[in-house]
Every structure is written in C-alpha cells, then in structure tokens.
Design a protein around this motif. Structure first.
Motif, short mmCIF file in Angstrom:
data_model
loop_
_atom_site.label_atom_id
_atom_site.label_comp_id
_atom_site.label_asym_id
_atom_site.label_seq_id
_atom_site.Cartn_x
_atom_site.Cartn_y
_atom_site.Cartn_z
N SER A 45 56.76 29.51 60.36
CA SER A 45 57.99 29.51 61.15
C SER A 45 58.94 30.54 60.53
N VAL A 46 59.46 31.42 61.38
CA VAL A 46 60.31 32.51 60.92
C VAL A 46 61.73 32.25 61.41
N LEU A 47 62.70 32.32 60.49
CA LEU A 47 64.10 32.05 60.84
C LEU A 47 64.98 33.28 60.73
N SER A 48 64.38 34.41 60.37
CA SER A 48 65.15 35.64 60.23
C SER A 48 64.36 36.79 60.83
N GLU A 49 64.96 37.96 60.79
CA GLU A 49 64.31 39.11 61.42
C GLU A 49 63.10 39.58 60.65
N THR A 50 63.02 39.35 59.35
CA THR A 50 61.87 39.76 58.54
C THR A 50 61.39 38.58 57.72
N ALA A 51 60.10 38.58 57.46
CA ALA A 51 59.50 37.51 56.65
C ALA A 51 58.17 38.04 56.11
N SER A 52 57.49 37.23 55.35
CA SER A 52 56.17 37.60 54.82
C SER A 52 55.19 36.46 55.04
N MET A 53 53.96 36.82 55.24
CA MET A 53 52.91 35.84 55.49
C MET A 53 51.86 35.97 54.38
N PRO A 54 51.75 35.00 53.51
CA PRO A 54 50.77 35.09 52.41
C PRO A 54 49.35 34.77 52.90
N VAL A 55 48.37 35.52 52.37
CA VAL A 55 46.95 35.22 52.60
C VAL A 55 46.24 35.29 51.26
N THR A 56 45.14 34.55 51.16
CA THR A 56 44.36 34.50 49.92
C THR A 56 42.97 35.07 50.16
N VAL A 57 42.55 35.97 49.29
CA VAL A 57 41.20 36.54 49.36
C VAL A 57 40.43 36.06 48.13
N SER A 58 39.27 35.43 48.38
CA SER A 58 38.41 34.94 47.30
C SER A 58 37.20 35.86 47.17
N ASN A 59 36.82 36.13 45.93
CA ASN A 59 35.71 37.03 45.65
C ASN A 59 34.64 36.30 44.85
N GLY A 60 33.46 36.07 45.49
CA GLY A 60 32.36 35.40 44.79
C GLY A 60 31.40 36.35 44.13
N LEU A 61 31.69 37.66 44.17
CA LEU A 61 30.82 38.66 43.56
C LEU A 61 31.14 38.81 42.07
N PRO A 62 30.19 39.32 41.30
CA PRO A 62 30.42 39.43 39.86
C PRO A 62 31.22 40.67 39.45
N PHE A 63 31.78 41.39 40.42
CA PHE A 63 32.58 42.58 40.12
C PHE A 63 33.83 42.57 41.00
N PRO A 64 34.93 43.22 40.54
CA PRO A 64 36.16 43.27 41.33
C PRO A 64 35.93 44.03 42.65
N ILE A 65 36.81 43.75 43.60
CA ILE A 65 36.74 44.43 44.88
C ILE A 65 38.11 44.98 45.24
N ASP A 66 38.13 46.09 45.97
CA ASP A 66 39.34 46.67 46.53
C ASP A 66 39.16 46.75 48.04
N VAL A 67 39.97 45.97 48.77
CA VAL A 67 39.84 45.92 50.22
C VAL A 67 41.24 45.93 50.84
N HIS A 68 41.27 45.81 52.13
CA HIS A 68 42.52 45.67 52.89
C HIS A 68 42.42 44.44 53.77
N VAL A 69 43.60 43.92 54.10
CA VAL A 69 43.69 42.84 55.08
C VAL A 69 44.34 43.41 56.33
N SER A 70 43.61 43.35 57.42
CA SER A 70 44.13 43.83 58.70
C SER A 70 44.74 42.67 59.45
N SER A 71 45.92 42.90 60.05
CA SER A 71 46.59 41.84 60.80
C SER A 71 47.16 42.41 62.09
N ARG A 72 46.94 41.71 63.18
CA ARG A 72 47.47 42.10 64.48
C ARG A 72 47.96 40.87 65.21
N THR A 73 49.00 41.06 66.06
CA THR A 73 49.52 39.96 66.88
C THR A 73 49.37 40.31 68.35
#
Length: 754
Positions: free
Chosen positions: A631-659
C-alpha cells in the motif's frame, strides 16, 4: 499314321489331365499331413479360444551322443475341459530340403511333406478350461527311432497334439512344423568343409536414466568428487543383465563382443573384442540429418563420439593409458549410406557393422558379406549381417505363419536347420556369415544359441578379425553406386532427429547463459561485474563454458572429464573453480544429449526431457520472492524483493518489474548481487500519480537482458488523494476563498490610523 500326326494340342491336354489326376491321387494318399490338419492347427494356435501348442525346449542338433528331448506346452483356451489326448513327434529321415522356398513353406505349414517316422508318442492328461499342461519326452542316444537318421542335414519335424472329444466327435488338436538337424558326427559319408560364422553380441543398453541425486549435487555443490558422467545411470536390473552378458565371453571364447564404452564402468573388468561408438551414437541418423552445426550446438560434436573418444574411455575405465582395442561403428536407426560411411570414417572408424538394409549383392545364396567402400576420408570395411539368421537370433520369426518360431526353442531349431541348409547349398564354397544379436538380446537367449552352435559340426566359429580380413564381395569401384541405388532409400527419422537437436540446443543455451551472464565471475579469471565469466587461459573448453560456439572444445572437455572421472579442480584439489563448475554442468548436459541421440525412440524422449530438466533445475536454483501486497501513501515508495541463490558461486543479475497501469510505475531494471548459497534484497522504486491499484510483475533477468525463472506478481494499492475529485473541489474552494480574501483586503474601508 493317324497316331503319329495327332494334334499336339490334344496331346498337351491329355498330359495335363494325367498330371492333375496324379496330383489328386498323391494328395489323397498323403494321409499323414492332410491339409485339413494344417488348417486346424492354424486356427488352434492363434490368440483366440482354442488349443495352443508351443515348443519350450527341443534338441535342435542330434549327435551320436546327444539323444533327443522335447518339452511342449499344451494350453486349453476354451471354456470346457479338454479330454485326455496324445502328442506325436514325427519326421522323415530321408527327406532333403531342395530350396529356401521349400524350407520356408514347411515352417509356414503349407508344404505337404510325408512325415511317417515316429520319434515320440506321449500321453497328455485332460486339461481344465483355461489351463495348460507340460509334456516332456526323452530318447536315449541309442534309441532305434534316432538310428533312422543316418545322414546329416536338416529334416522336417512335425508335432501333433490330438484330443478325442466326447461322444465320438471329430478329434480336436493342434500342429506345429519345425526342424531337427542331424550333425555330421558319427554319420557315414563325405564330410564337406565347414561354413564359417562370426557371432557378434553388442554390449550396450538403452535403459539409461537420470540420477536425480547426482544432478542435484552437480548443481548445488562445487565439490570435485562428482563427475559429469554420474548424471546418467543404469538400474540394478539393467546392470545385472549387462554383467551376465559380459560373463558369457568366458564360457564362449568364440562369441565376439562389441562393447559400448559408456557401459564399461558398470562392468568393472569388461570382456570385449572391439569397441563401438560411445553411447552407441547414431552415426547413420547424423548423416541423414546433415547438420553438424546443430549437433555441435546440442553439445554432441564429432570428438565426443569418435573412435579416439571410445578408446580414451576404455583406458580411463581400466586405468591403463596404453590399453588398445579395435573400434567398429555399429549401425543406428538409419542405413549405412555413403554419407554415413564417410562420417564414420572421418570420426576414425574404418570398419562398420551393417545389421540391416545393406542389400547390394545377389542374395540367392549365403555369401560372405564383406565390402570395401571408398569414401572421401578413406576406405571403410562394411560387415553385412546375414539377414535370416540374424533375424532368428533376435527373436524374430521368419514369417508370421511360422508358429513354431514364436518361442526361443523353435527359432533356434530353425536357425540350426537354416545354417545346415546354407552349408549344403554350396558345400565346397568358403564363406563366413555374420550373425548379430541385438542390444535387447538376453544372456539366456545368447547362451541357448551358442550351446546349439557348439553341436553344429558344419559350423566353424570365426572371429571378427577373420571376417574383416575376407576379400570384398564386390569390386570397390562399384560399391558407391550400388549403395546409392539400394541403401537408405527412405528418410528414416531425420525430422524427429532435427526436432530433438533443436530442443537439446535450447537447453544447452540455458546452461551456457548461466555461465556467461548469471554467475558472478569471481574466480581467478573473472571478468568485470556485468560481463561474462571467462576460464583461465590454459583451461580447455573456454568457449563452451562461456557460451560461445566451439563444438571441438566442448567434445574434448567432455571426453577428458569422462576418462579422468573428475573435472578440473581448484588449487586445494577438492573444490572446482567457477569456470570448471560451469563447464561440468555443460558436460553433464552433453552426456545426456549423447544418449538422446543413440537412436532408441524411448531413450531419445526421456533424455531430451532430462536435458531440459537439468537446465531448469540449474536456473531454478535462483529464485525470486516478492514482499507481498504493498500500500502506497505517497508519490514515491520502494518495493523490496528477495533473491535466493542455491548455487555454489555468487551471481549478478537484475530484477525486471512492470505494471499494467500508467498511474503506478516501477523501476524497469534493478541490479542485485547474491552470494553463494545465500540471499539478498533489492528495492524496486515505485512512483505514483494517482490513487488506484496495479499489478507489478517481477522476473529475474540475466546481464544480457534475457529473463529466466518464474514470473512473480505483487499487488500495489495507492491511497494518494491529491488528484481525485474530492481533492480537486477542496483546491477550488481554497482558491475561491483566497481570491475573496484578497478582494476584501483591497476593497474594505481603512481606519484613519492605517
């Protein structure tokens, strides 16, 4: 005078009438094998209610010391009890088959051969409805009935079952036509040269499946103790079947074993005559598809199924770097066309076995089917299997009407009789026939045939080396044209293979993308963040690990991994580097892809599916979890997301979001770095221009902008009231009141003091 000049047409008609009369008399006198009995046998042994007679065991070769035995099964398929009856086994010790047609017609039950000599007469108990009884008969070697077999060769054998029905009705029963062959052992007469025969058993399997535990470890661990080849496994029953077949070579030294390198580890210490292509890769379909690039994209370059790769796997299995063995390419699901022979020769195979569809010579007699075929990459020796004997060895009856050949014992009796006929057909010709078992042949089937061949004095068992050294049947200069005109005239499974290649290429692309655009690239040769990871300069298979097109590098890496049982390791010897880990995943995929291209339809389907499941499981180890509805009560806000990595090495990715609304907008791309076996949060910016509700769809995207993983949804609700109707009214009233206040300020009367 008139008799001398009788009209020739009249004389011809008289002779025809006399011939018809003699044939009619012969038919009436041949009471032992009346046509009606054969017809009743046909009806009684089909898969309908009636009486079924089958041969469970039979002495196919009679020697001076063998005696004769038979085990028969009589099944009552009716709904009534079958009364007691008898079984008679009859032969004609003086009859000689005169042609191949003669032999086949007897098997089909259409030949009228007098069989009056009785070998066995046995009583059969009554059989309840739906029941069956087994009847066994034995004759000693000195039995007078066997003494009538005074000359060697195949003889007709007729098995009759008769049951007397109630109230004196017509007897019911069944009949089978098969063969008994007297060996040359102890028989007077000239002994002609033996006919050569090379009996070959492939030691391979299409019972491979995916080891899901090994797959999970390959994805989630960088431990070096799990080789890529561990992803494919054989079940316990299949392992035992292969082990039983492998042990046959110790009992039958003349049995030629052509082993698949992929099964050698299963066998431990294998017994083999020669090696076939790894995983019995279908070279014939490869040539028909005519798309080497598609095979390379699928991870199955030429080096992975070459003769050199087969030899490397043998050496790795037995731990002897100097071990050697001949390599022979086995026929796949298609035919040995000129293109297929050239592809085999280019991959290092100078000898191939044609199990079928290689009829380029006159087949009126049994001949040594050896051909020398010139190709662009050198000569290839083609060893052609004798079709009739090979079909019988592989549990195929010579025709659908040959009812006795529906059991192993009946087929072996026919095999022995047919081979004896071939020897008698050209008693002084030097020939060696090739008989090939199929990969589905059981150890018991092979054992039964080899035991029978051991009593066949007219057969000289030869090695594959002996057969390969035989002269070519046809001038080598003529073989290419004959092959083009007679071999592989249909397209086979080409379209199916092409579809499989597309699927395999797609799953391999997914794993290549994991290496180049998802993993963080933090080992010793890592690229900058956001770039594709690179292997060390000295590592093999760089291009494949980074997703570039290099089939040769991929094949070499895979062969090295399989032969050494471990991919390249990190400096401590127990952990893989990031690049080696990525390459191991590709090698595991290529192992499954190789089996998918073996030629077996069921295995192709299961392994093609397995490659995609491997890619999905690897990418599926990276998951995106939204925070829930917002729920947003102002003109700007942030939406947290969590990325889990089950691989044995770090990953660098992006999260794409569209409405789906223009009033509520989220950031299109949000970068995130996630540690190995960990998770991280990212905040997606939200900008709101009005109140309302929108659905945001989030998905992971690699560094090249290609999405992967499941799409998640988050509902965003805005309570911002500034720009709705009520807010507008308030603003208008405020403006009006402000203007009114200003008007009053300018128009009111001022006090004198102001």
């Amino acid at each position: 005078m008139n008799r001398r000049h009788t009209n020739p047409h009249v004389r011809r008609r008289a002779w025809c009438a006399l011939l018809v009369l003699l044939m009619a008399i012969a038919t009436v006198l041949d009471v032992q094998t009346p046509r009606a009995a054969a017809d009743e046998g046909d009806a009684a042994t089909t898969d309908v209610p009636g009486v079924a007679l089958s041969v469970e065991s039979l002495t196919a070769v009679v020697t001076a010391t063998s005696g004769f035995s038979a085990t028969l099964t009589v099944e009552n398929r009716t709904t009534q009890t079958m009364p007691a009856g008898v079984i008679d086994i009859l032969t004609n010790p003086d009859y000689n088959f005169v042609s191949r047609t003669d032999v086949q017609e007897w098997a089909d039950g259409v030949a009228q051969i007098d069989t009056t000599h009785e070998l066995v007469h046995a009583d059969v108990a009554s059989i309840p409805a739906g029941g069956r009884v087994s009847v066994h008969a034995d004759l000693s070697p000195h039995d007078s009935a066997l003494a009538a077999l005074t000359t060697w060769g195949p003889r007709p054998l007729r098995i009759l079952y008769t049951a007397q029905t109630a109230d004196g009705a017509q007897p019911t029963g069944a009949a089978l036509n098969t063969y008994i062959t007297r060996s040359q052992d102890g028989v007077a007469g000239e002994r002609t040269p033996s006919i050569g025969m090379s009996v070959v058993m492939p030691l391979t399997s299409h019972g491979w499946s995916v080891d899901t535990q090994a797959r999970q470890r390959l994805i989630t661990s960088n431990a070096s103790d799990v080789p890529a080849s561990a992803i494919a496994t054989l079940g316990e029953d299949e392992r035992k079947a292969l082990h039983d077949k492998d042990q046959l070579s110790t009992k039958y030294p003349q049995l030629q074993v052509v082993a698949d390198p992929s099964v050698l580890k299963t066998l431990g210490t294998p017994h083999l005559t020669a090696l076939m292509q790894p995983a019995r890769f279908d070279i014939t379909a490869y040539a028909r598809a005519d798309d080497p690039q598609a095979y390379a994209r699928a991870g199955v370059g030429k080096d992975i199924w070459s003769a050199e790769s087969a030899l490397a796997q043998l050496r790795g299995t037995i731990g002897d770097t100097s071990a050697n063995a001949p390599t022979i390419a086995w026929q796949g699901s298609d035919s040995w066309t000129m293109d297929a022979l050239d592809a085999a020769r280019e991959a290092g195979y100078d000898t191939v076995i044609a199990t079928g569809d290689f009829n380029i010579a006159d087949d009126s007699t049994a001949q040594t089917l050896v051909y020398r075929v010139p190709t662009e990459h050198g000569d290839v020796t083609v060893l052609g299997a004798q079709p009739t004997l090979t079909a019988l060895a592989n549990a195929h009856a010579s025709s659908q009407h040959a009812r006795a050949e529906r059991t192993d014992a009946g087929r072996i009796a026919r095999f022995i009789a047919q081979s004896a006929f071939y020897q008698m057909e050209q008693p002084y010709a030097q020939r060696t026939l090739l008989v090939c078992f199929g990969e589905d042949a059981t150890a018991q089937e092979v054992r039964m045939l080899m035991d029978a061949l051991g009593d066949a004095s007219w057969i000289d068992l030869k090695s594959l080396a002996d057969l390969t050294g035989q002269d070519t049947l046809i001038d080598s200069a003529l073989t290419p044209q004959l092959i083009d005109e007679n071999v592989g005239l249909s397209d086979g499974r080409a379209e199916t293979v092409r579809e499989t290649l597309v699927q395999l290429g797609a799953s391999r692309d997914d794993l290549s993308r994991l290496a180049s655009s998802i993993l963080g690239g933090r080992d010793g040769a890592a690229t900058k963040s956001g770039g594709a990871p690179k292997d060390d300069a000295n590592d093999e298979g760089d291009a494949d690990a980074t997703g570039a097109s290099s089939p040769t590098a991929s094949a070499t890496a895979n062969a090295t991994v399989d032969a050494q049982s471990a991919p390249p390791e990190a400096s401590d010897g127990s952990r893989l580097t990031e690049s080696a880990y990525a390459r191991r995943l590709l090698d595991a995929h290529d192992t499954l892809a190789l089996f998918a291209l073996q030629g077996d339809t069921a295995l192709c389907t299961s392994m093609s599916k397995a490659t995609q499941e491997l890619a999905d499981a690897a990418l599926g180890a990276i998951t995106l979890s939204p925070s829930g509805n917002i729920s947003v009560l102002s003109e700007t806000a942030s939406m947290p997301v969590t990325v889990s990595n089950g691989l044995p090495f770090p990953i660098d990715v992006h999260v794409s979001s569209r409405t789906d609304a223009i009033e509520i907008v989220t950031a299109r791309m949000t970068p995130i770095t996630v540690p190995a076996h960990g998770e991280a949060q990212a905040s997606i910016s939200i900008r709101v221009t009005t109140s309302g509700t929108a659905v945001a769809r989030e998905q992971l995207v690699d560094r090249d902008g290609v999405p992967f993983g499941a799409v998640q949804q988050t509902s965003i609700t805005s309570s911002l009231q500034i720009s709705d109707k009520s807010g507008l009214i308030i603003i208008i009233i405020a403006v009006v009141l402000g203007l009114l206040g200003l008007w009053r300020q300018f128009h009111r009367k001022k006090d004198p003091d102001e």
